[in-house]
Design an enzyme around this catalytic site. Structure first.
Site, PDB file in Angstrom:
ATOM      1  CG  HIS A 136      62.565  47.564  23.177  1.00  0.00           C
ATOM      2  ND1 HIS A 136      62.596  48.883  23.562  1.00  0.00           N
ATOM      3  CD2 HIS A 136      63.726  47.022  23.613  1.00  0.00           C
ATOM      4  CE1 HIS A 136      63.732  49.124  24.193  1.00  0.00           C
ATOM      5  NE2 HIS A 136      64.428  48.019  24.243  1.00  0.00           N
ATOM      6  CD  GLU A 188      59.527  51.246  23.149  1.00  0.00           C
ATOM      7  OE1 GLU A 188      59.512  52.379  23.636  1.00  0.00           O
ATOM      8  OE2 GLU A 188      60.568  50.754  22.648  1.00  0.00           O
ATOM      9  CG  ASN A 202      65.736  52.933  25.022  1.00  0.00           C
ATOM     10  OD1 ASN A 202      65.432  53.161  26.195  1.00  0.00           O
ATOM     11  ND2 ASN A 202      66.158  51.761  24.605  1.00  0.00           N
TER      12      ASN A 202
HETATM   13  N1  LIG Z   1      69.604  44.768  29.290  1.00  0.00           N
HETATM   14  C1  LIG Z   1      68.667  45.657  28.992  1.00  0.00           C
HETATM   15  O1  LIG Z   1      68.379  46.588  29.772  1.00  0.00           O
HETATM   16  C2  LIG Z   1      67.877  45.518  27.722  1.00  0.00           C
HETATM   17  C3  LIG Z   1      66.597  46.098  27.632  1.00  0.00           C
HETATM   18  C4  LIG Z   1      65.838  45.912  26.460  1.00  0.00           C
HETATM   19  C5  LIG Z   1      66.376  45.209  25.407  1.00  0.00           C
HETATM   20  N2  LIG Z   1      67.636  44.667  25.502  1.00  0.00           N
HETATM   21  C6  LIG Z   1      68.136  43.899  24.364  1.00  0.00           C
HETATM   22  O2  LIG Z   1      67.982  42.514  24.664  1.00  0.00           O
HETATM   23  C7  LIG Z   1      68.999  41.744  23.992  1.00  0.00           C
HETATM   24  C8  LIG Z   1      69.737  40.917  25.016  1.00  0.00           C
HETATM   25  O3  LIG Z   1      70.312  41.779  25.987  1.00  0.00           O
HETATM   26  P1  LIG Z   1      70.679  41.250  27.454  1.00  0.00           P
HETATM   27  O4  LIG Z   1      70.886  42.470  28.283  1.00  0.00           O
HETATM   28  O5  LIG Z   1      69.717  40.209  27.884  1.00  0.00           O
HETATM   29  O6  LIG Z   1      72.110  40.581  27.172  1.00  0.00           O
HETATM   30  P2  LIG Z   1      72.862  39.419  27.971  1.00  0.00           P
HETATM   31  O7  LIG Z   1      74.308  39.640  27.723  1.00  0.00           O
HETATM   32  O8  LIG Z   1      72.372  39.321  29.374  1.00  0.00           O
HETATM   33  O9  LIG Z   1      72.403  38.089  27.205  1.00  0.00           O
HETATM   34  C9  LIG Z   1      72.816  37.852  25.885  1.00  0.00           C
HETATM   35  C10 LIG Z   1      72.351  36.490  25.432  1.00  0.00           C
HETATM   36  O10 LIG Z   1      72.874  36.256  24.122  1.00  0.00           O
HETATM   37  C11 LIG Z   1      73.341  34.935  24.062  1.00  0.00           C
HETATM   38  N3  LIG Z   1      74.392  34.834  23.039  1.00  0.00           N
HETATM   39  C12 LIG Z   1      75.663  35.277  23.116  1.00  0.00           C
HETATM   40  N4  LIG Z   1      76.345  34.948  22.008  1.00  0.00           N
HETATM   41  C13 LIG Z   1      75.470  34.277  21.211  1.00  0.00           C
HETATM   42  C14 LIG Z   1      75.575  33.655  19.946  1.00  0.00           C
HETATM   43  N5  LIG Z   1      76.734  33.655  19.253  1.00  0.00           N
HETATM   44  N6  LIG Z   1      74.467  33.041  19.449  1.00  0.00           N
HETATM   45  C15 LIG Z   1      73.290  33.039  20.129  1.00  0.00           C
HETATM   46  N7  LIG Z   1      73.144  33.602  21.345  1.00  0.00           N
HETATM   47  C16 LIG Z   1      74.217  34.205  21.868  1.00  0.00           C
HETATM   48  C17 LIG Z   1      73.875  34.678  25.460  1.00  0.00           C
HETATM   49  O11 LIG Z   1      74.006  33.283  25.690  1.00  0.00           O
HETATM   50  C18 LIG Z   1      72.809  35.343  26.312  1.00  0.00           C
HETATM   51  O12 LIG Z   1      71.735  34.462  26.514  1.00  0.00           O
HETATM   52  C19 LIG Z   1      69.867  42.780  23.253  1.00  0.00           C
HETATM   53  O13 LIG Z   1      69.423  42.861  21.932  1.00  0.00           O
HETATM   54  C20 LIG Z   1      69.598  44.071  24.025  1.00  0.00           C
HETATM   55  O14 LIG Z   1      69.793  45.210  23.224  1.00  0.00           O
HETATM   56  C21 LIG Z   1      68.389  44.781  26.628  1.00  0.00           C
END
Ligand SMILES: NC(=O)c1ccc[n+]([C@@H]2O[C@H](COP(=O)([O-])OP(=O)(O)OC[C@H]3O[C@@H](n4cnc5c(N)ncnc54)[C@H](O)[C@@H]3O)[C@@H](O)[C@H]2O)c1
Length: 284
Positions: free
Chosen positions: A140, A152, A190
């Site tokens: 994470h 993490e 978190n």
């Molecule tokens: N944004 C934050 O602050 C943060 C922090 C830590 C962890 N996360 C986690 O990281 C992960 C991604 O979050 P993010 O903020 O980068 O989201 P984002 O919306 O910026 O990116 C999402 C990604 O998923 C891909 N995607 C969408 N539909 C898909 C599908 N059907 N098959 C495969 N890939 C697909 C997209 O192309 C994109 O690359 C999540 O699990 C989120 O909980 C986010």
């Protein structure tokens, strides 16, 4: 087990940052996006951030070019077949992540470590979609991944010591500060930060405090580097509301539920910095 080649699934906000961390640290990295346009957008983002590093004297232009050369983009999951570590950073949906892990399980070598960057889902439930639960861990990262040092390293129900150690060792080689924990809702940061930020928002109304004054109170009285309202604006109101709902669903403490004020801001489209308006106005 030594990790030489890294795959990243999903190059959105987090995935692009994680791929940047990986190539900067010298690892051959394959990033997978849904289509070429999204992939090229991610490459442009990474290039922009690395170029900013050159402008600020943190790296040379040769180092930037070498880092970019280590990045390969693909739309095919099969292109991750020879990766030693795959970090999944796709949308926060359990079925989607389970589907990706079951495909990765078929595609990658049996000894490869598969990691999810999920914030709020159960790593064990994602691991259960594979035949190698012992090789699945959580990794994470925090946003922005190239800037914030913490990762993490989440031990799921059946994760082996070796897989957890390999993920930790890779994070250290990538210049991060890994901390190990069990697969519990919200993991470490978190679990603590979400109810705490929600308390701060509730106090705004309960104590009749303006956001500027709340931030002044917490920076000056508690030594926070950033006030809670400015921090929620940075995280994104929608992301914070979603994370609060997820934690509340799992643990049920009333403090974890998103405060009405944040839910209202979200429905008005005041999402924080990214929308130009949240607790503060960023349009100017
Ligand atoms: N944004 C934050 O602050 C943060 C922090 C830590 C962890 N996360 C986690 O990281 C992960 C991604 O979050 P993010 O903020 O980068 O989201 P984002 O919306 O910026 O990116 C999402 C990604 O998923 C891909 N995607 C969408 N539909 C898909 C599908 N059907 N098959 C495969 N890939 C697909 C997209 O192309 C994109 O690359 C999540 O699990 C989120 O909980 C986010």
């Amino acid at each position: 087990m030594e990790i030489r080649k890294v795959g990243v699934v999903g190059l959105g906000t987090m995935g692009a940052g994680i791929a940047q961390v990986s190539v900067q640290a010298g690892f051959e990295t394959v990033g997978r996006e849904l289509n070429e346009e999204l992939a090229e957008r991610a490459r442009a983002t990474i290039e922009r951030y690395l170029s900013r590093g050159v402008e600020k004297g943190r790296m040379t232009s040769e180092e930037r070019d070498a880092a970019l050369d280590r990045l390969t983009l693909t739309t095919e999951l099969e292109a991750l077949a020879d990766c030693d570590l795959v970090i999944e950073a796709a949308l926060e949906e359990l079925d989607l992540k389970r589907d990706i892990f079951s495909q990765l399980d078929r595609i990658t070598r049996p000894e490869a470590v598969l990691a999810t960057n999920t914030s709020a889902l159960s790593v064990s439930e994602i691991a259960d979609a594979t035949e190698r639960q012992e090789r699945v861990v959580g990794m994470h990262f925090f946003n922005p991944a190239p800037v914030l040092p913490l990762v993490e390293i989440v031990r799921a129900r059946k994760s082996s010591d070796e897989a957890v150690d390999a993920a930790c060792a890779w994070a250290e080689r990538a210049g991060k500060q890994p901390v190990r924990c069990n697969d519990t809702p919200g993991f470490i940061v978190n679990r603590i930060l979400i109810p705490l930020l929600n308390d701060c928002v509730r106090v705004l109304d309960e104590a009749g405090v303006e956001p500027e004054q709340m931030d002044k109170a917490m920076t000056n009285g508690a030594g926070w580097p950033l006030g809670p309202c400015a921090l929620i604006d940075l995280i994104g109101i929608d992301i914070h509301v979603h994370a609060s709902e997820a934690l509340h669903d799992k643990l049920g403490e009333p403090r974890m539920a998103p405060p009405d004020r944040l839910v209202n801001m979200q429905s008005e489209g005041s999402l924080g910095r990214k929308s130009g308006r949240g607790f503060y106005d960023y349009s100017g």
